[in-house]
Design an enzyme around this catalytic site. Sequence first.
Site, mmCIF file in Angstrom:
data_model
loop_
_atom_site.group_PDB
_atom_site.id
_atom_site.type_symbol
_atom_site.label_atom_id
_atom_site.label_comp_id
_atom_site.label_asym_id
_atom_site.label_seq_id
_atom_site.Cartn_x
_atom_site.Cartn_y
_atom_site.Cartn_z
ATOM 1 N N HIS A 123 7.263 -1.400 17.326
ATOM 2 C CA HIS A 123 8.016 -1.149 16.056
ATOM 3 C C HIS A 123 8.214 0.184 15.557
ATOM 4 O O HIS A 123 7.141 0.967 15.471
ATOM 5 C CB HIS A 123 7.479 -2.302 14.878
ATOM 6 N N ASP A 135 8.645 1.640 12.665
ATOM 7 C CA ASP A 135 7.717 1.815 11.571
ATOM 8 C C ASP A 135 6.202 1.868 11.906
ATOM 9 O O ASP A 135 5.428 2.710 11.591
ATOM 10 C CB ASP A 135 7.967 0.784 10.491
ATOM 11 N N LYS A 136 5.632 0.992 13.080
ATOM 12 C CA LYS A 136 4.350 1.104 13.267
ATOM 13 C C LYS A 136 4.255 2.175 14.204
ATOM 14 O O LYS A 136 3.112 2.898 14.063
ATOM 15 C CB LYS A 136 4.024 -0.324 13.989
ATOM 16 N N GLU A 169 3.138 12.244 7.006
ATOM 17 C CA GLU A 169 4.282 11.376 7.249
ATOM 18 C C GLU A 169 5.007 11.433 8.565
ATOM 19 O O GLU A 169 5.284 12.796 9.218
ATOM 20 C CB GLU A 169 5.318 11.405 6.041
ATOM 21 N N GLU A 171 1.245 17.557 4.258
ATOM 22 C CA GLU A 171 0.457 18.581 4.061
ATOM 23 C C GLU A 171 -0.941 18.371 4.972
ATOM 24 O O GLU A 171 -1.334 17.238 4.989
ATOM 25 C CB GLU A 171 -0.122 18.571 2.500
ATOM 26 N N LYS A 219 8.074 -8.464 16.955
ATOM 27 C CA LYS A 219 7.551 -8.706 15.516
ATOM 28 C C LYS A 219 7.415 -10.239 15.617
ATOM 29 O O LYS A 219 7.907 -11.062 16.266
ATOM 30 C CB LYS A 219 8.536 -8.516 14.485
ATOM 31 N N PHE A 228 17.507 -9.087 22.770
ATOM 32 C CA PHE A 228 16.775 -8.040 22.065
ATOM 33 C C PHE A 228 16.459 -6.966 22.994
ATOM 34 O O PHE A 228 15.301 -6.891 23.533
ATOM 35 C CB PHE A 228 15.580 -8.575 21.266
ATOM 36 N N ASP A 285 16.556 1.332 15.506
ATOM 37 C CA ASP A 285 16.452 1.359 13.993
ATOM 38 C C ASP A 285 15.550 2.717 13.919
ATOM 39 O O ASP A 285 14.399 2.951 14.388
ATOM 40 C CB ASP A 285 15.488 0.021 13.925
ATOM 41 N N ALA A 286 15.822 3.241 12.894
ATOM 42 C CA ALA A 286 14.903 4.282 12.202
ATOM 43 C C ALA A 286 13.496 3.891 11.870
ATOM 44 O O ALA A 286 13.315 2.740 11.307
ATOM 45 C CB ALA A 286 15.509 5.049 10.993
ATOM 46 N N ARG A 315 6.255 2.012 5.715
ATOM 47 C CA ARG A 315 7.074 0.927 5.545
ATOM 48 C C ARG A 315 7.075 -0.363 5.687
ATOM 49 O O ARG A 315 7.364 -1.221 5.663
ATOM 50 C CB ARG A 315 8.586 1.374 6.168
ATOM 51 N N LYS A 316 5.519 -0.563 6.057
ATOM 52 C CA LYS A 316 5.081 -1.800 6.369
ATOM 53 C C LYS A 316 3.794 -2.018 5.598
ATOM 54 O O LYS A 316 2.540 -2.697 6.046
ATOM 55 C CB LYS A 316 4.986 -2.225 8.078
ATOM 56 N N LYS A 375 -3.167 9.418 5.898
ATOM 57 C CA LYS A 375 -3.896 9.938 4.533
ATOM 58 C C LYS A 375 -5.454 9.830 4.731
ATOM 59 O O LYS A 375 -6.066 8.870 5.200
ATOM 60 C CB LYS A 375 -3.505 8.999 3.423
ATOM 61 N N LYS A 401 -7.840 10.261 -0.051
ATOM 62 C CA LYS A 401 -6.770 9.523 -0.882
ATOM 63 C C LYS A 401 -7.228 7.991 -1.217
ATOM 64 O O LYS A 401 -7.289 7.022 -0.400
ATOM 65 C CB LYS A 401 -5.722 9.559 -0.202
ATOM 66 N N ASP A 446 -5.510 5.896 -2.282
ATOM 67 C CA ASP A 446 -4.681 4.738 -1.880
ATOM 68 C C ASP A 446 -5.220 4.050 -0.760
ATOM 69 O O ASP A 446 -4.893 2.840 -0.491
ATOM 70 C CB ASP A 446 -3.192 5.380 -1.417
#
Length: 388
Positions: free
Chosen positions: A16, A18-19, A44, A57, A169, A234, A242-243, A248-249, A269, A273, A275
């Site tokens: 996918h 995003d993945k 990113e 960074e 998915k 598909f 798809d970008a 985003r997941k 990260k 971090k 997060d």
Amino acid sequence: MVRKILVSSESVTEGHPDKMCDIISDSILDEALKQDKFSRVAIETGTKNGGVMVFGEMTTKGYIDIPNVVRTAIKEIGYTKAEYGIEWETCSVWVQITEQSPDISQGVSEGSGLHKAQGAGDQGMMYGYACNETEDLMPLPISLAHKLTKRLSEIRKKGEISYIRPDGKSQVSIEYDKNGKPIRADTIVVSTQHDDGVAHSKIREDVIEKIIKPVCKDWIDKDTVFHVNPTGAFVRGGPYADAGLTGRKIIVDTYGGVGRHGGGAFSGKDPTKVDRSAAYMCRYIAKNIVAAGLADKCEIQLAYAIGVAEPVSVNIDCFGTEKIPVDKIEDIVKEVFALTPSKILETLKLRRPIFKNTAAYGHFGREESDFTWEKTDKAELLKKEAGL
């Protein structure tokens, strides 16, 4: 009429878009940590058509051949032909990276900054969750959704279904009884990218028999609804369709919408971090609480201020399933678990290149040796402290 209680969660394959970006970002992180375990990384990745953009960074003593890391990750995912949506050898790689801001760095570096101790890399709140409805102490919908997408990728890579492509998915809707116990799978959705010219009926039959039933057999009944490639085709997938973008997941990465989320993504990260590291610690604590029998469900929130070592708040919610008062559980947690960023790194052994493997199929609920936050090694101590 009795109300039907349904909870749904989704997962996506490593192909996918995003993945794919999460995997690239964590591949770069791992390469930096291999060369310098004190690397500071906040990377990113974005992708569209035949291009990959890497930005963010990084401060490290190592040298990272970023285009090579990107291409290797794309190849391992399975994008080996341009018709799949991107091709590893010919894609463009655009890089925009600077060093970590010195203002942030002094708050994270021990002996620097206003408070001297190693502080959190940013402010924010992080959540962890566990429940006893599965062996891995995860909510059943996300557990099954991840198993479906992982099997989809395994079947593709083994060539057992020759026409499957990398993008895909799943989504699982589980029916619960009035006491919050899962009783059956109501609806299962699987979408997989495929070669052109394959009949939908063939794809549906193969996916149900080779993907869905082996994973979900214990929860399927005569009324379970299957949706396989519900648009009918598909073929176009990956970054061509798809970008993709890192982070985003975040619900796929955590608990599938069961429990809350602080909003911070994980991939790309480094573990200074919070997060990432504090979210792992939250899962570790929540899982041990449930494994110890202190509660059937547990959610913990930690919150930090940038540059400050101790969390500004600790909050636990057991949703009425606690066996002892929640305030006592909170007191025990503060006694047993060290919650400063440096101690989290030490406890969970996070200064290692282990993060690429976390990027797909969930950061939680996986019994793998590097997933130290999944251990229940504090359960007996918690039980003893609770007097159970």
